[in-house]
Write a protein that holds these residues in place. Structure first.
Motif, short mmCIF file in Angstrom:
data_model
loop_
_atom_site.label_atom_id
_atom_site.label_comp_id
_atom_site.label_asym_id
_atom_site.label_seq_id
_atom_site.Cartn_x
_atom_site.Cartn_y
_atom_site.Cartn_z
N LEU A 164 39.57 35.61 32.85
CA LEU A 164 38.46 36.15 31.25
C LEU A 164 38.91 36.64 30.65
O LEU A 164 40.19 37.33 30.86
CB LEU A 164 37.83 37.61 32.13
CG LEU A 164 36.28 38.34 31.76
CD1 LEU A 164 35.02 36.85 31.86
CD2 LEU A 164 36.48 39.28 31.96
N ASP A 165 38.96 36.31 29.59
CA ASP A 165 39.62 35.92 28.44
C ASP A 165 41.17 35.97 28.15
O ASP A 165 42.18 36.67 28.32
CB ASP A 165 39.39 38.10 28.15
CG ASP A 165 37.95 38.43 27.53
OD1 ASP A 165 38.18 37.63 27.07
OD2 ASP A 165 37.77 39.85 27.92
N GLY A 166 41.23 34.84 29.52
CA GLY A 166 42.71 34.15 29.37
C GLY A 166 43.72 35.69 30.49
O GLY A 166 44.88 34.85 30.71
N GLU A 167 42.69 36.51 30.81
CA GLU A 167 43.57 37.02 32.29
C GLU A 167 43.06 36.66 33.14
O GLU A 167 41.98 36.74 33.45
CB GLU A 167 43.75 38.38 32.02
CG GLU A 167 44.48 39.44 32.51
CD GLU A 167 44.18 40.80 32.56
OE1 GLU A 167 44.49 41.94 32.86
OE2 GLU A 167 43.96 41.18 30.99
N ALA A 168 44.64 36.48 34.05
CA ALA A 168 43.78 36.96 35.48
C ALA A 168 44.02 37.96 36.59
O ALA A 168 44.23 38.90 36.68
CB ALA A 168 45.20 35.62 36.69
N PHE A 169 42.30 37.58 36.97
CA PHE A 169 41.82 38.61 37.99
C PHE A 169 41.80 38.52 39.55
O PHE A 169 40.92 37.43 39.79
CB PHE A 169 40.85 39.16 37.72
CG PHE A 169 40.32 39.68 36.06
CD1 PHE A 169 40.69 41.34 36.21
CD2 PHE A 169 40.12 39.69 35.58
CE1 PHE A 169 40.78 41.64 35.26
CE2 PHE A 169 40.50 39.55 33.75
CZ PHE A 169 41.07 40.72 34.27
N GLY A 170 42.79 39.33 40.30
CA GLY A 170 42.50 38.63 42.19
C GLY A 170 41.23 40.48 42.20
O GLY A 170 40.12 40.44 41.97
N LYS A 171 41.99 40.38 43.29
CA LYS A 171 40.59 41.48 44.52
C LYS A 171 40.97 42.68 43.67
O LYS A 171 42.66 43.30 43.36
CB LYS A 171 41.70 41.56 45.78
CG LYS A 171 41.00 40.48 46.66
CD LYS A 171 41.50 40.08 47.80
CE LYS A 171 41.87 38.80 48.41
NZ LYS A 171 42.27 38.51 50.00
N PRO A 172 40.56 43.18 43.71
CA PRO A 172 39.98 44.59 43.00
C PRO A 172 41.17 45.46 43.44
O PRO A 172 41.30 45.58 44.84
CB PRO A 172 38.83 45.16 42.21
CG PRO A 172 38.19 44.51 43.02
CD PRO A 172 38.80 43.06 43.58
N HIS A 173 42.52 46.61 43.37
CA HIS A 173 42.88 47.22 44.09
C HIS A 173 41.95 48.43 44.55
O HIS A 173 42.15 49.08 45.80
CB HIS A 173 44.25 47.72 44.17
CG HIS A 173 45.05 46.48 43.25
ND1 HIS A 173 44.68 45.87 42.04
CD2 HIS A 173 46.03 45.83 44.46
CE1 HIS A 173 46.28 44.96 42.09
NE2 HIS A 173 46.73 44.44 43.50
N ASP A 174 41.28 48.87 44.02
CA ASP A 174 40.46 50.54 44.73
C ASP A 174 39.08 50.18 43.65
O ASP A 174 38.38 48.99 42.23
CB ASP A 174 41.21 51.67 43.83
CG ASP A 174 41.52 51.54 42.71
OD1 ASP A 174 40.15 51.60 41.62
OD2 ASP A 174 42.45 51.52 42.12
N PRO A 175 38.00 50.79 43.84
CA PRO A 175 36.37 50.78 43.79
C PRO A 175 37.13 51.60 41.89
O PRO A 175 36.11 50.16 41.13
CB PRO A 175 36.02 52.17 44.14
CG PRO A 175 36.72 51.75 45.25
CD PRO A 175 38.04 52.46 45.57
#
Length: 199
Positions: free
Chosen positions: A76-87
């Motif tokens: 998203l917007d050129g950035e990589a997102f894996g699993k969130p670390h917290d809520p």
């Protein structure tokens, strides 16, 4: 020839099973946070290769196996997102995703333990997200589901109602692109349909 899935993902396992393949599951134990600073598609591929290599080197891998490593990230917007670390991170992620589109990249790495040959590629699918209100985001994050998956969403679970469209391979968004795995299996000189009898 047996397929070894180097992943703890229940969604990947279910997808392969529904396609007639019963893989042996051996979790890689690779730390997904060890690789950083790569473009999203390359990051997904490198993590998949690390997982594949880690499992292929183990002594408990069956003889004559194809070891499959996969890893997914949302761009998203050129950035990589894996699993969130917290809520809290999951809530912020959804506040940034809602009403927008991202690209889900899944790296696939396949190793033939008999020949030692490898094949790898990344599948990319565009995902369109619904415009959730804050209460829906809070309720979804409270289920815990977004914390367990790349991009903080599923298309085959509770998050399915929040995905308004997909451009590309649906299975890729679940975590494993069946058409791509079929191509990688063929690249290594095997037949996808021969895996139907495995297990």
């Amino acid at each position: 020839m047996v397929l070894v899935l180097a992943s703890a993902s229940p969604a990947r396992l279910a997808t392969l099973r529904s396609a007639g393949v019963e893989p042996v599951v051996i979790v890689s134990g690779v730390d997904e946070d060890q690789v950083d600073g790569l473009p999203p598609a390359e990051l997904a591929l490198q993590l998949a290769e690390l997982k594949c290599d880690a499992v292929a080197a183990r002594e408990d891998v069956p003889d004559a196996a194809l070891v499959l490593g996969c890893d997914s990230v949302l761009e998203l917007d050129g950035e990589a997102f894996g699993k969130p670390h917290d809520p809290d991170e999951a809530v912020r992620r959804w506040q940034g995703m809602r009403g927008r589109s991202g690209v889900l990249h899944t790296g696939h790495a396949l190793r033939d333990t008999t020949s030692g040959r490898s094949a790898a590629a990344t599948a990319s699918t565009t995902v369109h997200f619904a415009h959730l209100d804050d209460d829906e985001i809070a309720a979804y994050v409270a289920t815990g589901e977004p914390l367990q998956v790349a991009g903080a969403f599923t298309v085959d679970g509770l998050g399915g109602a929040f995905v308004t469209g997909i451009e590309g391979d649906h299975h890729n968004v679940v975590g494993v692109s069946l058409p791509l795995v079929r191509e990688l299996v063929a690249e290594l000189g095997h037949s996808w349909t021969s895996l139907w009898q495995a297990g």
